[in-house]
Every structure is written in structure tokens, then in C-alpha cells.
Design a protein around this motif. Structure first.
Motif, PDB file in Angstrom:
ATOM      1  N   ARG A 190     -84.054 -56.384-103.856  1.00 57.75           N
ATOM      2  CA  ARG A 190     -82.773 -55.679-103.848  1.00 57.75           C
ATOM      3  C   ARG A 190     -82.513 -55.018-102.498  1.00 57.75           C
ATOM      4  O   ARG A 190     -81.382 -55.043-101.995  1.00 57.75           O
ATOM      5  N   ILE A 191     -83.556 -54.418-101.928  1.00 56.68           N
ATOM      6  CA  ILE A 191     -83.382 -53.725-100.642  1.00 56.68           C
ATOM      7  C   ILE A 191     -83.098 -54.723 -99.524  1.00 56.68           C
ATOM      8  O   ILE A 191     -82.187 -54.529 -98.707  1.00 56.68           O
ATOM      9  N   GLU A 192     -83.850 -55.815 -99.476  1.00 61.15           N
ATOM     10  CA  GLU A 192     -83.657 -56.796 -98.408  1.00 61.15           C
ATOM     11  C   GLU A 192     -82.329 -57.528 -98.547  1.00 61.15           C
ATOM     12  O   GLU A 192     -81.778 -58.018 -97.553  1.00 61.15           O
ATOM     13  N   ALA A 193     -81.798 -57.613 -99.764  1.00 57.84           N
ATOM     14  CA  ALA A 193     -80.530 -58.315 -99.983  1.00 57.84           C
ATOM     15  C   ALA A 193     -79.362 -57.608 -99.304  1.00 57.84           C
ATOM     16  O   ALA A 193     -78.338 -58.234 -99.008  1.00 57.84           O
ATOM     17  N   ILE A 194     -79.476 -56.306 -99.038  1.00 58.20           N
ATOM     18  CA  ILE A 194     -78.398 -55.588 -98.344  1.00 58.20           C
ATOM     19  C   ILE A 194     -78.831 -55.161 -96.938  1.00 58.20           C
ATOM     20  O   ILE A 194     -78.320 -54.193 -96.385  1.00 58.20           O
ATOM     21  N   GLY A 195     -79.814 -55.899 -96.392  1.00 56.91           N
ATOM     22  CA  GLY A 195     -80.211 -55.689 -95.004  1.00 56.91           C
ATOM     23  C   GLY A 195     -81.194 -54.577 -94.774  1.00 56.91           C
ATOM     24  O   GLY A 195     -81.336 -54.107 -93.639  1.00 56.91           O
ATOM     25  N   ASP A 215     -79.275 -45.081 -87.110  1.00 57.21           N
ATOM     26  CA  ASP A 215     -78.277 -45.849 -87.852  1.00 57.21           C
ATOM     27  C   ASP A 215     -78.826 -46.300 -89.217  1.00 57.21           C
ATOM     28  O   ASP A 215     -78.360 -47.281 -89.781  1.00 57.21           O
ATOM     29  N   GLU A 216     -79.837 -45.558 -89.743  1.00 53.95           N
ATOM     30  CA  GLU A 216     -80.428 -45.916 -91.029  1.00 53.95           C
ATOM     31  C   GLU A 216     -80.484 -44.694 -91.947  1.00 53.95           C
ATOM     32  O   GLU A 216     -80.573 -43.556 -91.485  1.00 53.95           O
ATOM     33  N   MET A 217     -80.416 -44.959 -93.236  1.00 56.15           N
ATOM     34  CA  MET A 217     -80.741 -43.942 -94.225  1.00 56.15           C
ATOM     35  C   MET A 217     -82.127 -44.279 -94.773  1.00 56.15           C
ATOM     36  O   MET A 217     -82.460 -45.457 -94.987  1.00 56.15           O
ATOM     37  N   VAL A 218     -82.951 -43.256 -94.968  1.00 52.82           N
ATOM     38  CA  VAL A 218     -84.345 -43.458 -95.351  1.00 52.82           C
ATOM     39  C   VAL A 218     -84.619 -42.690 -96.637  1.00 52.82           C
ATOM     40  O   VAL A 218     -84.490 -41.461 -96.679  1.00 52.82           O
ATOM     41  N   LEU A 219     -84.999 -43.429 -97.671  1.00 55.12           N
ATOM     42  CA  LEU A 219     -85.435 -42.828 -98.934  1.00 55.12           C
ATOM     43  C   LEU A 219     -86.951 -42.928 -98.994  1.00 55.12           C
ATOM     44  O   LEU A 219     -87.521 -44.016 -98.849  1.00 55.12           O
ATOM     45  N   CYS A 220     -87.615 -41.800 -99.205  1.00 51.33           N
ATOM     46  CA  CYS A 220     -89.081 -41.766 -99.251  1.00 51.33           C
ATOM     47  C   CYS A 220     -89.527 -41.131-100.559  1.00 51.33           C
ATOM     48  O   CYS A 220     -89.065 -40.042-100.910  1.00 51.33           O
ATOM     49  N   ILE A 221     -90.408 -41.810-101.270  1.00 51.15           N
ATOM     50  CA  ILE A 221     -91.011 -41.281-102.493  1.00 51.15           C
ATOM     51  C   ILE A 221     -92.516 -41.268-102.280  1.00 51.15           C
ATOM     52  O   ILE A 221     -93.132 -42.327-102.083  1.00 51.15           O
ATOM     53  N   ALA A 222     -93.116 -40.081-102.292  1.00 50.15           N
ATOM     54  CA  ALA A 222     -94.545 -39.942-101.997  1.00 50.15           C
ATOM     55  C   ALA A 222     -95.233 -39.158-103.106  1.00 50.15           C
ATOM     56  O   ALA A 222     -94.630 -38.278-103.733  1.00 50.15           O
ATOM     57  N   ASP A 223     -96.507 -39.492-103.342  1.00 48.21           N
ATOM     58  CA  ASP A 223     -97.305 -38.747-104.320  1.00 48.21           C
ATOM     59  C   ASP A 223     -98.705 -38.533-103.758  1.00 48.21           C
ATOM     60  O   ASP A 223     -99.085 -39.145-102.764  1.00 48.21           O
ATOM     61  N   ASP A 224     -99.470 -37.672-104.411  1.00 52.74           N
ATOM     62  CA  ASP A 224    -100.840 -37.386-103.974  1.00 52.74           C
ATOM     63  C   ASP A 224    -101.862 -37.967-104.951  1.00 52.74           C
ATOM     64  O   ASP A 224    -102.938 -37.403-105.144  1.00 52.74           O
ATOM     65  N   LEU A 246     -82.306 -48.371 -95.306  1.00 54.26           N
ATOM     66  CA  LEU A 246     -81.066 -49.127 -95.444  1.00 54.26           C
ATOM     67  C   LEU A 246     -80.153 -48.801 -94.282  1.00 54.26           C
ATOM     68  O   LEU A 246     -80.132 -47.657 -93.792  1.00 54.26           O
ATOM     69  N   PRO A 247     -79.379 -49.780 -93.826  1.00 55.66           N
ATOM     70  CA  PRO A 247     -78.470 -49.507 -92.701  1.00 55.66           C
ATOM     71  C   PRO A 247     -77.332 -48.574 -93.122  1.00 55.66           C
ATOM     72  O   PRO A 247     -76.752 -48.729 -94.200  1.00 55.66           O
ATOM     73  N   LEU A 248     -77.048 -47.586 -92.265  1.00 54.47           N
ATOM     74  CA  LEU A 248     -75.891 -46.734 -92.489  1.00 54.47           C
ATOM     75  C   LEU A 248     -74.623 -47.491 -92.103  1.00 54.47           C
ATOM     76  O   LEU A 248     -74.625 -48.264 -91.127  1.00 54.47           O
ATOM     77  N   PRO A 249     -73.539 -47.305 -92.827  1.00 54.07           N
ATOM     78  CA  PRO A 249     -72.286 -47.971 -92.457  1.00 54.07           C
ATOM     79  C   PRO A 249     -71.790 -47.443 -91.115  1.00 54.07           C
ATOM     80  O   PRO A 249     -71.945 -46.247 -90.807  1.00 54.07           O
ATOM     81  N   PRO A 250     -71.187 -48.285 -90.285  1.00 60.31           N
ATOM     82  CA  PRO A 250     -70.741 -47.839 -88.960  1.00 60.31           C
ATOM     83  C   PRO A 250     -69.667 -46.765 -89.009  1.00 60.31           C
ATOM     84  O   PRO A 250     -69.555 -45.952 -88.114  1.00 60.31           O
ATOM     85  N   SER A 251     -68.854 -46.761 -90.048  1.00 59.97           N
ATOM     86  CA  SER A 251     -67.804 -45.739 -90.146  1.00 59.97           C
ATOM     87  C   SER A 251     -67.422 -45.580 -91.599  1.00 59.97           C
ATOM     88  O   SER A 251     -67.666 -46.444 -92.427  1.00 59.97           O
ATOM     89  N   ALA A 252     -66.806 -44.468 -91.906  1.00 60.41           N
ATOM     90  CA  ALA A 252     -66.377 -44.225 -93.282  1.00 60.41           C
ATOM     91  C   ALA A 252     -65.341 -45.240 -93.718  1.00 60.41           C
ATOM     92  O   ALA A 252     -65.308 -45.681 -94.857  1.00 60.41           O
ATOM     93  N   ALA A 253     -64.472 -45.630 -92.782  1.00 58.95           N
ATOM     94  CA  ALA A 253     -63.426 -46.584 -93.149  1.00 58.95           C
ATOM     95  C   ALA A 253     -64.000 -47.913 -93.555  1.00 58.95           C
ATOM     96  O   ALA A 253     -63.483 -48.594 -94.425  1.00 58.95           O
ATOM     97  N   ALA A 254     -65.112 -48.294 -92.914  1.00 55.06           N
ATOM     98  CA  ALA A 254     -65.693 -49.602 -93.203  1.00 55.06           C
ATOM     99  C   ALA A 254     -66.270 -49.680 -94.596  1.00 55.06           C
ATOM    100  O   ALA A 254     -66.419 -50.752 -95.145  1.00 55.06           O
ATOM    101  N   ILE A 255     -66.620 -48.531 -95.197  1.00 55.70           N
ATOM    102  CA  ILE A 255     -67.243 -48.566 -96.513  1.00 55.70           C
ATOM    103  C   ILE A 255     -66.288 -48.102 -97.604  1.00 55.70           C
ATOM    104  O   ILE A 255     -66.624 -48.107 -98.768  1.00 55.70           O
ATOM    105  N   ASP A 256     -65.076 -47.658 -97.205  1.00 56.24           N
ATOM    106  CA  ASP A 256     -64.179 -47.077 -98.187  1.00 56.24           C
ATOM    107  C   ASP A 256     -63.250 -48.145 -98.737  1.00 56.24           C
ATOM    108  O   ASP A 256     -62.484 -48.759 -97.998  1.00 56.24           O
ATOM    109  N   PRO A 257     -63.264 -48.418-100.047  1.00 59.03           N
ATOM    110  CA  PRO A 257     -62.400 -49.449-100.602  1.00 59.03           C
ATOM    111  C   PRO A 257     -60.935 -49.060-100.525  1.00 59.03           C
ATOM    112  O   PRO A 257     -60.068 -49.907-100.701  1.00 59.03           O
ATOM    113  N   LEU A 258     -60.618 -47.779-100.272  1.00 61.58           N
ATOM    114  CA  LEU A 258     -59.231 -47.361-100.196  1.00 61.58           C
ATOM    115  C   LEU A 258     -58.685 -47.416 -98.771  1.00 61.58           C
ATOM    116  O   LEU A 258     -57.509 -47.147 -98.533  1.00 61.58           O
ATOM    117  N   ALA A 259     -59.562 -47.738 -97.797  1.00 59.70           N
ATOM    118  CA  ALA A 259     -59.151 -47.745 -96.395  1.00 59.70           C
ATOM    119  C   ALA A 259     -57.967 -48.664 -96.139  1.00 59.70           C
ATOM    120  O   ALA A 259     -57.043 -48.299 -95.415  1.00 59.70           O
TER     121      ALA A 259
END
Length: 391
Positions: free
Chosen positions: A347-352, A320-329, A370-383
Motif C-alpha cells: 500500500r505504501i509503495e503504491a503511492i510512491g 518533502d516527505e511525511m514520516v509516520l513512525c511506530i516504535a515499541d520497546d 510518503l511524499p508530501l503534495p507540492p501544494s494544497a491546490a494539487a491535493i484539493d479536489p475543490l481546486a
């Protein structure tokens, strides 16, 4: 009033150095550190007591004039740097007959000359200063070995500053190119939005208007046909909302895409190989902005501090999470939490979400969850509009 004397003007050499250090004022101590070498002006005549009996008075006067020129060169308009260079060199020429330690002033003159002209002209100017000084030195019958020291150190310092000045110019041009990439990406995205909205809504709204007008004409003479046209209007409107929803998802993804393009330009210009693998996730606007800013800050740190040869960015979904990873050598090491890292975490902690930074001798890894939204409707402003239309 005295404090204002040591505030560099916006067009000063010191202000230019601070801009090169990301505007954090880390070079405010630099001029005072450089003054340490001027102590040889006073030590040199003491090494041969009696050889230069009248050095103290002229040296104190010359050193006071040098301090004023030194301050002016660092803290005031850079266009006066050539005059400061000539003034410092003139002090060195004038003092050398009574104090050979004045050769140090010629080294300062070469150091400042690097910021006065293009590299080739600056090097030619340094050579001219040292040739003239060599003629005076040998005419005075002073030891040539001391002259060699002045020439070698002066040219070495001058050439180092030429390289530094050139690097500042390249960095400035690179920053402008990054800003241009972001501007062009934004312009292209606005054009795409305009085309998409025209393609999606132009025909649909025309059809809705036509069928609504037809339904209004039929409602009295043929109610069944009027209801059929109204149902058709409802169907077309729902399709239009679905299409607009898809377009909004694409618009939000542009922020991360623009940052990826900018990251590639920044790193590959600095000879750092860059790879990325981004999963096709429909990102809410808040998460999209946070991920884009996290990517920008992490990539900037890689370019500035890591000395890396390669970097990689991935965005995946895990549970239920999206993970962004930036790595270097790069060189890794202890991480000192600065404004950039603290702002990223806030900024990251402010949105959970959660931020993790691992750094060692094999490189640095920045991971934002970051937490993934439970459904598309929950994140869609046009829902809400879709639900209302369905009702």
C-alpha cells in the motif's frame, strides 16, 4: 469426503481456537499433537507384564471410542462438549480395572471440561471427576503414587485450559470494544460532518439565493446595483469554497484520529503505555487511508507479538516527505514477512512511499515515508472549482 471430516464446523472448539489465532489456521495441528499423550494408555500395562493380562482387547475398543469423542469434541458443535467429557471419563473409569494407563483419559476429560462451563463450575467438575476416580482407584488397590500423578496432571492441564478459555473470552470482548470504538468514532464523525456542512453552507447558500434573486430584479432597472450584487454573490461563493475546503481537510484527518483512539484502547488495555505526537498536516485522502491502515497493522503487531511495555507514534514532515513512525520497546527479533507486513508495504509503495522495519533486542521501529503534495491546490479536489470561480 474424508477431507470434509476434518473441516471444523463454525461452532466447533477448533474453529474457536483458530479465531483466537487471527483466523490464520495456525491451530489445525493442535489436536493431533495432543494425541501424543494417549500413548501412555498402551505403555503403562507393559511396564508390569503379567499384572494385567487382558488389557489389549478392552483398551483397543476403548481407545477407538475415545478417538471418536476426541474428534467430535474438537470438530463439531461445542454444545456437545459436556457429553464428550462424560464419555471420555466413562471410558477411563471402565478401563482402569484392566489397564491403569486409562488414567490418561481422565486427564483429557479435565482438559475439555475447561471449555464447557464458567471457570468455577469447570474447576468443581474437574474435582468431582478426580474424586470419583480416586475412590475407584483406591478400591482396586492400585498404587496411590500413580493416582497422584493422574490427579496433579489432570488438574494442572484443566486449570491451564480454564485460563486459556478465560483469555479467549477477554480477547473476544476486547475485539468487540475495538469495533465499537471505531463505530462510535465513525458515527461521531458523520454527526460532525453534518453539523459543519449545515453551519457552513446553510447561511451561505441562503445568502447566495437571496442576492441572486435581488440581482435578477435589479438587472433591468439598475444594472450597476445588479452587477454589485453579482460580485457579492461571487465573493460569498468563494468564501464558501474556502470553508468547505477546510472542512474536507478535517474530515480526512478523522481516519487517523480514529485509529489513534483505537490504538490507545488496544495497547493500554494490555498494559502497554501509549504516547503519540501528530503534526497538524493537511493529508490527502490516499495518504490518510494508507497511514491509518499502517498504524492499525503496526499497533496490532505490537499487542500480539512484542511483549512491550511502551509504544510511541509520531507523524512529522521532513523536507518533502511525511514520516509516520511506530516504535515499541518489546523483544524485537527477526521479522518474518507475513500478509500484514507485505500488505502494508504494498500500500505504501503504491503511492510512491517507502517502508522500513528495524527490529532488535531493544524493540521494533516501523517507519513509513510518503511524499508530501507540492501544494494544497494539487491535493484539493475543490481546486478546479475555485479556479473556475476565479476566472
Amino acid at each position: 469426503m474424508l477431507a470434509n471430516v476434518f473441516v471444523p464446523s463454525a461452532d466447533s472448539l477448533l474453529h474457536l481456537r483458530r479465531e483466537d489465532h487471527d483466523g490464520r489456521g495456525r491451530s489445525h495441528w493442535f489436536p493431533w499433537l495432543m494425541l501424543v499423550w494417549s500413548i501412555w494408555v498402551f505403555i503403562t500395562p507393559l511396564l508390569a507384564p503379567g499384572a494385567f493380562p487382558h488389557w489389549r482387547g478392552p483398551t483397543l475398543v476403548g481407545f477407538a471410542a475415545f478417538l471418536w469423542l476426541f474428534w467430535y469434541a474438537y470438530y463439531r458443535n461445542r454444545r456437545h462438549l459436556p457429553a464428550c467429557v462424560l464419555g471420555i471419563a466413562a471410558i477411563g473409569y471402565a478401563l482402569t480395572p484392566v489397564n491403569p494407563g486409562a488414567q490418561g483419559f481422565l486427564i483429557y476429560a479435565c482438559a475439555f471440561l475447561a471449555f464447557c462451563a464458567p471457570p468455577r463450575r469447570a474447576v468443581m467438575g474437574m474435582a468431582a471427576i478426580m474424586v470419583a476416580y480416586s475412590v475407584e482407584w483406591l478400591a482396586l488397590g492400585l498404587p496411590w503414587l500413580l493416582l497422584l500423578n493422574a490427579v496433579v496432571v489432570g488438574l494442572a492441564v484443566g486449570l491451564m485450559n480454564v485460563s486459556f478459555a478465560r483469555k479467549m473470552q477477554v480477547d473476544s470482548a476486547l475485539k468487540l470494544s475495538h469495533d465499537e470504538v471505531r463505530r462510535l468514532a465513525g458515527l461521531a464523525e458523520r454527526e460532525r460532518i453534518g453539523r459543519d456542512l449545515h453551519d457552513l453552507l446553510g447561511h451561505t447558500l441562503s445568502l447566495v439565493a437571496l442576492k441572486s434573486e435581488l440581482a435578477g430584479k435589479l438587472i433591468a432597472s439598475d444594472p450597476v446595483a445588479a452587477r454589485r450584487e453579482i460580485r457579492e454573490v461571487t465573493r460569498v461563493a468563494r468564501e464558501a469554497l474556502t470553508q468547505v475546503r477546510s472542512a474536507v481537510t478535517g474530515i480526512r484527518a478523522a481516519g487517523l484520529a480514529a485509529e489513534l483512539a483505537s490504538a490507545r484502547l488496544l495497547l493500554e488495555t494490555d498494559a502497554i503505555a501509549f504516547r503519540y505526537d501528530i503534526a497538524p498536516l493537511a493529508l490527502p485522502q490516499a495518504q490518510e487511508i494508507v497511514l491509518a491502515m499502517t498504524l492499525r497493522e503496526a499497533v496490532t503487531n505490537i499487542q500480539r507479538h512484542s511483549r512491550a511495555h511502551a509504544a510511541q507514534v509520531t507523524l512529522v514532515s521532513e523536507g518533502d516527505e511525511m514520516v509516520l513512525c511506530i516504535a515499541d520497546d518489546g523483544r524485537g527479533g527477526a521479522i518474518a514477512p507475513g500478509n500484514g507486513l507485505s500488505g502494508m508495504r504494498e500500500r505504501i509503495e503504491a503511492i510512491g512511499g517507502r517502508l522500513r522495519v528495524d527490529s532488535n533486542a531493544r524493540g521494533t521501529r516501523v517507519e513509513a515515508r510518503l511524499p508530501l503534495p507540492p501544494s494544497a491546490a494539487a491535493i484539493d479536489p475543490l481546486a478546479p472549482d475555485v479556479a473556475a470561480a476565479a476566472a
